[in-house]
Design a protein around this motif. Structure first.
Motif, short mmCIF file in Angstrom:
data_model
loop_
_atom_site.label_atom_id
_atom_site.label_comp_id
_atom_site.label_asym_id
_atom_site.label_seq_id
_atom_site.Cartn_x
_atom_site.Cartn_y
_atom_site.Cartn_z
N PHE A 87 0.82 -1.21 0.00
CA PHE A 87 0.00 0.00 0.00
C PHE A 87 0.86 1.27 0.00
CE2 PHE A 87 -2.97 -3.17 1.80
CZ PHE A 87 -3.99 -3.03 0.87
N GLY A 88 2.09 1.16 0.51
CA GLY A 88 3.00 2.30 0.45
C GLY A 88 3.35 2.65 -0.99
N ARG A 93 2.17 6.59 -5.19
CA ARG A 93 1.98 6.65 -6.64
C ARG A 93 0.66 7.34 -7.01
NH1 ARG A 93 4.92 6.33 -10.87
NH2 ARG A 93 3.40 5.11 -12.03
N ILE A 94 -0.44 6.92 -6.38
CA ILE A 94 -1.75 7.46 -6.78
C ILE A 94 -2.36 8.35 -5.71
CG2 ILE A 94 -2.18 5.46 -8.25
CD1 ILE A 94 -4.11 4.42 -6.11
N GLY A 95 -1.79 8.34 -4.50
CA GLY A 95 -2.29 9.26 -3.48
C GLY A 95 -2.72 8.60 -2.19
N ARG A 96 -2.83 9.41 -1.15
CA ARG A 96 -3.17 8.92 0.18
C ARG A 96 -4.64 8.51 0.27
NH1 ARG A 96 2.00 9.96 -0.36
NH2 ARG A 96 2.96 11.54 0.98
N LYS A 97 -5.53 9.32 -0.30
CA LYS A 97 -6.97 9.11 -0.12
C LYS A 97 -7.44 7.77 -0.70
CE LYS A 97 -11.44 10.94 -1.66
NZ LYS A 97 -12.14 12.08 -2.30
N ALA A 98 -7.12 7.49 -1.96
CA ALA A 98 -7.59 6.27 -2.60
C ALA A 98 -7.05 5.03 -1.90
CB ALA A 98 -7.17 6.26 -4.07
N THR A 99 -5.80 5.09 -1.49
CA THR A 99 -5.19 3.94 -0.83
C THR A 99 -5.86 3.67 0.51
OG1 THR A 99 -3.09 4.53 -1.89
CG2 THR A 99 -2.99 2.96 -0.07
N LEU A 100 -6.19 4.70 1.25
CA LEU A 100 -6.83 4.53 2.56
C LEU A 100 -8.23 3.95 2.44
CD1 LEU A 100 -5.68 7.76 4.41
CD2 LEU A 100 -5.06 5.42 4.96
N ILE A 101 -8.93 4.24 1.38
CA ILE A 101 -10.26 3.67 1.18
C ILE A 101 -10.15 2.15 1.00
CG2 ILE A 101 -12.19 3.54 -0.45
CD1 ILE A 101 -11.85 6.57 -0.83
N VAL A 102 -9.14 1.72 0.27
CA VAL A 102 -8.94 0.28 0.04
C VAL A 102 -8.58 -0.42 1.34
CG1 VAL A 102 -7.55 -1.44 -1.16
CG2 VAL A 102 -8.30 0.62 -2.37
N THR A 103 -7.66 0.14 2.13
CA THR A 103 -7.26 -0.52 3.37
C THR A 103 -8.42 -0.67 4.34
OG1 THR A 103 -6.55 1.56 4.44
CG2 THR A 103 -4.89 0.35 3.18
N GLY A 108 -12.20 -4.22 7.22
CA GLY A 108 -13.56 -4.43 7.71
C GLY A 108 -14.16 -5.74 7.23
N ILE A 109 -13.97 -6.07 5.97
CA ILE A 109 -14.55 -7.29 5.42
C ILE A 109 -13.90 -8.53 6.02
CG2 ILE A 109 -14.83 -8.66 3.32
CD1 ILE A 109 -15.13 -5.97 1.82
N ILE A 142 -3.70 -3.33 8.00
CA ILE A 142 -3.13 -2.46 9.04
C ILE A 142 -1.78 -1.91 8.58
CG2 ILE A 142 -1.97 -2.56 11.29
CD1 ILE A 142 -4.81 -2.02 11.67
N GLY A 143 -1.01 -2.76 7.89
CA GLY A 143 0.29 -2.32 7.40
C GLY A 143 0.20 -1.14 6.45
N GLY A 144 -0.87 -1.09 5.67
CA GLY A 144 -1.02 0.02 4.75
C GLY A 144 -1.80 1.19 5.29
N GLU A 145 -2.43 1.02 6.43
CA GLU A 145 -3.31 2.04 6.99
C GLU A 145 -2.56 3.15 7.70
OE1 GLU A 145 -6.48 4.21 8.65
OE2 GLU A 145 -6.52 2.73 7.06
N TRP A 146 -1.57 2.79 8.52
CA TRP A 146 -1.03 3.75 9.47
C TRP A 146 -0.44 4.98 8.81
CZ3 TRP A 146 3.94 5.64 10.25
CH2 TRP A 146 4.09 6.44 11.38
N SER A 147 0.52 4.79 7.90
CA SER A 147 1.20 5.96 7.35
C SER A 147 0.24 6.85 6.57
CB SER A 147 2.39 5.55 6.48
OG SER A 147 2.00 4.62 5.50
N GLY A 148 -0.71 6.26 5.85
CA GLY A 148 -1.67 7.08 5.13
C GLY A 148 -2.53 7.92 6.04
#
Length: 447
Positions: A87-88, A93-103, A108-109, A142-148
């Motif tokens: 996710f880093g 590459r594409i931005g913080r917002k889009a990546t955080l939506i995916v994480t 949750g699922i 979780i690994g991709g969530e924190w920094s974003g």
């Protein structure tokens, strides 16, 4: 600065009302998003201590069952650096917002599926295997969530308040702990042991879907950060940002990982291992220990912003290393109280341990993130933060259980905590102090 939203240029100058509104919205998205992520993560931690040993490892002895349960718990931590890398890459590459939506969706699922997963008695060996797989998915998210989450707030706001703004993401830990542990506490106190173990523990996991819907609404309403928007506009995004971060900032990544030892490793002893240790040593119920952890988490809600604000005034390293030293100093008294104290001293020890944790955890976000330039910050900070999970947080309950079993004394665990504090102090002293550096200027990071 103008940031484009669906092709429309918005006035986001530092003093504009629209920018101030975005800063507030970004801080809210940061804290609520991480709250949901950590709510799910802590549910698993609590269930790993209270439910999973007999549900997924019923043929084991109590010791073996606890070890097996904590081993599946540790798997999620091993996956976190991989999640930070995956996710880093996209966050830079594409931005913080889009990546955080995916994480958020992934976390949750996967947590909701844990809530409907049958036990070993129903589907045999497939049950623990599926549990491990879902834990891996949680770890990736979780690994991709924190920094974003840190960057979405920190890169929007006043750079003189980076410590405070970055701490909004850190608030997700105590808030997630309050919700997750609070839910388990309520169910444990109101249901019979048979009801709780058979179906009651599943309710908080299924509730994750409701929280995810709330989190998505908030995250969809924010814009990309001005710092990253500027990098994109100037076409300065890296082709392989994670690789570049490792090659150019390997020292900062390793020091950031070591910096977390005295924060992360004791935290999972203070919130997870303590559930088993106190109940096994005394006649206290698991509800009593859960209430103590819950009270400590509430104290952290005040400690995190307080010490983050102080780090903006007096320097992040000074505040952070003070917390590390205090963690080492309480290591032996903490287990002395847990072993020989009554209800009130044990309750107080649990609360104090988490308050001291807040002294480190608050300033930590900015302390790590400000060591990387904008175009490599999502991946670089995420790797540094999550790499500690493999060596510090993940194995902690497992190692503590093994140390207690092999030595027969909890003070072996105290020595383990002191070791973690020594590692953190050494890495903290070696890490540059960039509390007053303008992180919008990548030139300051040039070699």
């Amino acid at each position: 600065m103008a940031v484009k939203d669906d092709g429309v240029a918005l006035n986001l100058d530092p003093d504009s009302a629209r920018r101030r509104a975005q800063v507030r919205r970004a801080a809210l998205a940061s804290s609520i998003g991480t709250t949901i992520e950590w709510y799910d993560f802590f549910l698993y931690n609590t269930a790993a201590a209270l439910v999973f040993p007999h549900l997924f490892f019923p043929a084991s002895t109590p010791y073996a069952g606890a070890m097996a349960s904590f081993a599946t718990y540790a798997v999620g931590f091993v996956a976190r650096p991989l999640g930070a890398a995956i996710f880093g890459h996209w966050g830079d590459r594409i931005g913080r917002k889009a990546t955080l939506i995916v994480t958020l969706l992934v976390m949750g699922i996967s947590s909701a599926i844990v809530g409907i997963l049958p036990g070993t008695a129903a589907i045999g060996a497939a049950a623990p295997l599926l549990l491990v797989l879902l834990r891996l998915v949680q770890g990736l998210a979780i690994g991709g969530e924190w920094s974003g989450s840190v960057l979405i707030a920190m890169e929007w706001g006043d750079q003189r308040k980076r410590g405070l703004l970055g701490s909004f993401a850190q608030l997700g830990v105590p808030m997630g702990l309050v919700l997750g542990t609070g839910g388990m506490t309520l169910l444990s106190a109101t249901l019979s042991a048979q009801q709780f173990n058979s179906w009651g523990w599943r309710i908080p996991f299924l509730f994750s879907l409701v929280l995810v819907a709330v989190g998505l609404l908030i995250r969809l309403s924010i814009l990309e950060t001005p710092m990253f928007a500027k990098v994109t506009e100037e076409r300065k995004t890296a082709r392989v940002p994670v690789v570049d971060a490792i090659r150019q900032h390997w020292r900062e990544i390793l020091l950031s990982a070591g910096l977390r030892f005295s924060e992360q490793m004791p935290f999972y002893l203070f919130t997870t291992f303590v559930l088993i240790y106190v109940v096994s040593r005394h006649e206290f119920t698991r509800t009593f220990v859960l209430k103590a952890v819950l009270a400590g988490a509430v104290c952290e809600l005040f400690a995190i912003p307080l010490f983050s604000h102080l780090s903006d005034r007096f320097g992040r390293k000074r505040i952070y290393l003070t917390g590390s030293v205090l963690t080492g100093l309480i290591a032996y008294p903490y287990f002395a109280v847990l072993s020989h104290g009554g209800a009130a001293p044990i309750f107080a020890a649990v609360v104090i341990s988490l308050f001291i944790h807040g002294l480190q955890y608050g300033p930590q976000a900015a302390l790590i993130a400000e060591n990387f330039p904008t175009h490599l910050r999502y991946g670089g900070a995420g790797l540094g933060y999550q790499l500690a999970s493999v060596f510090a947080g993940g194995p902690a309950p497992l190692i503590a259980t093994w140390l207690l079993h092999k030595t027969g004394t909890p003070y072996a665990i105290s020595a383990y905590i002191v070791f973690a504090a020594v590692v953190t102090v050494g890495c903290g002293l070696a890490l540059p102090n960039r509390s007053q550096v303008d992180i919008d200027d990548a030139a300051v990071y040039s070699r």
